[in-house]
Write a protein that holds these residues in place. Structure first.
Motif, short mmCIF file in Angstrom:
data_model
loop_
_atom_site.label_atom_id
_atom_site.label_comp_id
_atom_site.label_asym_id
_atom_site.label_seq_id
_atom_site.Cartn_x
_atom_site.Cartn_y
_atom_site.Cartn_z
N ASP A 88 0.84 -1.21 0.00
CA ASP A 88 0.00 0.00 0.00
C ASP A 88 0.87 1.25 0.00
N GLU A 89 2.05 1.14 -0.61
CA GLU A 89 2.95 2.29 -0.56
C GLU A 89 3.00 3.08 -1.86
N ILE A 90 2.32 2.61 -2.89
CA ILE A 90 2.49 3.26 -4.19
C ILE A 90 1.19 3.92 -4.66
N ILE A 91 0.14 3.13 -4.75
CA ILE A 91 -1.12 3.67 -5.26
C ILE A 91 -1.89 4.34 -4.12
N GLY A 92 -2.51 5.47 -4.43
CA GLY A 92 -3.36 6.14 -3.43
C GLY A 92 -2.57 6.97 -2.44
N GLN A 93 -1.27 7.09 -2.64
CA GLN A 93 -0.48 7.97 -1.79
C GLN A 93 -0.46 9.35 -2.43
#
Lengths: 487, 233
Positions: free
Chosen positions: B121-126
């Motif tokens: 969860d570190e790439i998309i939605g950041q």
């Protein structure tokens, strides 16, 4: 300690624009020399100006005191805007057995020796000697200088401190503008009340040992800096700030077609980097150029101003059209993105950069309706011809620009080419206009420009093709040169 | 799929590439190993037409890379961060890459689903730009982008470097998966065990020349390790 100072000298010699080839170096040298000479000139002119404007019954010290407040604030604002943060790369040294406090002292000490302080001394030392010394004697002049030096040191430190606190913060810029506006308004409505306040407060200080008290200012500023740097010795504490996308991304737009995404990306490039943002902001300032330089009686001479004023945004951005994208140029070359498409996207952006100033410039109609056709012809020329010329010339601009290495005086990528580019871009329309307006009058000149631009626009496809072919020939050279950036 | 013939490149006196003949079949997984300066990146750059050859021919799917641009449609690549537009957010970047390959926003997002495990969860939605990501996460973005549009050939330079151990294994599975779907892979790596695990053929470069051309078998890793040990001495 000396070793660290040596490193920072080496860093400035080997980094930044010293690496940027001779163009940048010469430019830097000329700019430095220019300001030094300017300062010397001012130091000669200043006494005359003071003698001319000073009321008879006022002493020189009291007279200068009435400007002290402006000087302090103005100097501080200028430092905030232009002073570079003196950053010895702390990270490299924190692991060595050197007390951290000593590193901080070194950073702050180093920042005191800067160009602005030198300039101020060049201007004001002769001033004190020639004007204050004969009138008020030795000690008052000494206190006057003491006060000046205290202010210079204090402003240097407070300027860097404020910059460290707010540099990456857009709200702070707004606050700054509001404060400047408020000061200007007070000034406007109270008819110089601030000047009397300044005089009342500072003239006793300037001429007495009270000036020594002002050394509290640099000392305090030093303390703030010191505390802040000590607190922020851990890198994570000062890196958090940069990571928000900030208010600029509110201005994003997104497209659906490939072409509009290309334009949108480039728009983001402009908004998300400080250097490009200031290039564009400069355009806004340039729009006021005409307010000062248009003369009602000579509509012909307005042509030059119009071309320059309306085209400055596209010029500022367009001269590095491809170099801005140096960091990921390999990516551009390997993607299934036709070179023609690539340039079409750029063309659209350039048109936008010409169109927006043109629309705003229509307000000049209130000044003189005849300016509207002039602006129209100039904008049409910029769009119809200069855009293609810029795209063509940008393949010769092969100095990579690392946008992430942002700072106020970042001349990366500057070379003699920049100065050469200006000639065809600005002079050609004047030649065309002049050739026809001279025998047939102003409107014939305008018409010639319009016809020329429309004709050029009619060759849109040919231009784009030619530019793409030229790009294909040059791309290896560009890619190779762009890869030479520091890694 | 890929045809290299008599490819030569030198900078001044120094020869950096001299490959007499090298053909890579469609659907192969081709591993490239060699010490620093052996010419791995140079070969990849020449393959992608980023540097001109002094002599010779390189063709992808019978399209000569230096004369036509049509090979770009069937080729995806990630060599270094010079492929990333670092002021974009990862999503914006993916959409852009998808567009260059004629995909809509939704199609791009759909194609990215297979990377959800790699991304965590570190790439998309950041709300971060690519430039603010860690080196490892930047690498993930670049690799994922090279898969967008399902190209026939994917070229990766050092894909495992900077990745954490779990991500390395996830990436290996991803490559295996795509390989089964018929994608041709060209991968360079210093990590001998990774390349010998996933690649069916390994070529060893030294000073621009092909020194070894091996079909992978259980003893390949040992053979490579022996070679590099000897070079060291």
């Amino acid at each position: 300690m000396l070793e660290i100072l040596r490193h920072s000298v080496l860093a400035s010699l080997r980094g930044g624009f010293m690496r940027g080839g001779w163009g940048g170096k010469i430019l830097l040298g000329i700019v430095g020399l220019y300001f030094t000479l300017l300062a010397i000139a001012v130091s000669y002119i200043l006494p005359e100006m003071v003698n001319k404007h000073k009321p008879e019954d006022l002493s020189v010290i009291s007279y200068t005191a009435s400007f002290a407040l402006y000087y302090i604030l103005g100097d501080l604002a200028f430092r905030f805007a232009s002073q570079e943060l003196s950053s010895i790369q702390l990270r490299h040294y924190t692991l060595l057995p050197i007390p951290f406090k000593r590193l901080v002292n070194l950073i702050l000490g180093k920042s005191l020796f800067n160009f602005l302080n030198l300039i101020a001394l060049i201007v004001f030392l002769p001033f004190a000697k020639n004007l204050i010394l004969p009138e008020s004697g030795f000690f008052p002049s000494l206190w006057w200088l003491v006060f000046l030096i205290a202010i210079l040191l204090g402003n240097t430190l407070l300027g860097t401190h404020l910059k460290r606190l707010f540099a990456s913060n857009t709200k702070a810029t707004l606050i700054k503008l509001v404060i400047i506006g408020l000061i200007a308004l007070t000034e406007w409505y109270t008819d110089g009340a601030l000047q009397s306040v300044s005089q009342f407060v500072f003239s006793p200080i300037l001429s007495s040992p009270l000036a020594l008290l002002f050394f509290a200012y640099p000392v305090l500023a030093y303390k703030w800096n010191h505390r802040y740097l000590l607190f922020n010795r851990y890198e994570e504490r000062w890196r958090i700030n940069d990571k928000k996308d900030g208010i600029w991304s509110k201005l994003d737009f997104n497209g659906e077609s490939l072409l509009s995404i290309l334009v949108a990306n480039e728009w983001k490039l402009i908004l998300r980097h400080k250097r490009t943002r200031s290039a564009i902001l400069l355009t806004v300032l340039f729009l006021f150029y005409g307010v000062f330089f248009y003369k009602d009686d000579n509509i012909g001479s307005s042509m030059f101003i119009a071309v320059f004023m309306l085209g400055s945004g596209a010029l500022n951005y367009g001269q590095y059209l491809i170099a801005w994208e140096a960091r990921y140029f390999d990516g551009i070359l390997t993607r299934p993105l036709q070179v023609e498409k690539f340039f079409l996207g750029k063309w659209r952006l350039l048109v936008l950069l010409n169109l927006i100033p043109f629309i705003f410039s229509l307000l000049y109609a209130f000044k003189n309706v005849e300016l509207v056709p002039v602006h129209f012809a100039a904008a049409l020329y910029n769009i119809g011809f200069n855009t293609y010329l810029l795209m063509f010339l940008s393949t010769y601009q092969r100095k990579p620009i690392d946008l992430n290495a942002g700072s106020a005086l970042n001349y990366q990528g500057t070379s003699a080419l920049q100065f050469l580019m200006i000639f065809p871009l600005i002079l050609l329309p004047l030649v065309i206009y002049g050739l026809f307006s001279w025998p047939f009058g102003h409107y014939a000149g305008l018409l010639a420009l319009v016809v020329f631009s429309v004709l050029s626009l009619a060759f849109h496809r040919t231009w784009i093709k030619g530019i793409a072919t030229n790009f294909r020939e040059k791309k290896y050279l560009m890619a190779d040169s762009f890869r030479q950036r520091e890694s | 799929m890929i045809h290299i013939h008599n490819a030569q490149k030198s900078y001044g006196e120094r020869e950096v590439l001299n490959i007499e003949s090298l053909d890579i079949d469609k659907g192969a997984c081709f591993g490239l190993v060699g010490n620093n300066g052996a010419g791995k990146t140079t070969l990849f750059r020449a393959l992608l037409d980023l540097i001109p050859l002094d002599a010779g021919i390189i063709a992808i799917n019978d399209i000569q890379v230096s004369t036509s641009e049509n090979w770009k449609e069937i080729t995806g690549a990630f060599l270094d961060e010079g492929f990333l537009i670092d002021y974009l957010k990862p999503e914006e970047y993916f959409v852009y890459v998808g567009k260059t390959r004629g995909l809509t926003r939704d199609q791009t997002n759909q194609q990215l689903e297979r990377f959800s495990e790699l991304f965590g969860d570190e790439i998309i939605g950041q709300k971060r730009f690519i430039r603010d990501l860690s080196k490892g996460n930047q690498k993930k973005v670049g690799i994922a982008a090279s898969f967008i549009g399902n190209p026939d050939v994917v070229i990766l330079d050092e894909p495992f470097a900077n990745l954490d151990p779990s991500s390395q294994f996830i990436l290996r599975e991803l490559i295996d998966e795509e390989h089964k779907n018929g994608v041709t892979f060209l991968i360079s790596s210093h990590d001998l065990s990774h390349v010998t695990e996933i690649c069916s053929r390994i070529v060893l470069l030294d000073r621009g020349k092909v020194v070894k051309d091996l079909k992978t078998n259980p003893s390949t890793l040992n053979e490579l390790e022996d070679h590099f040990r000897r070079i060291k001495q």
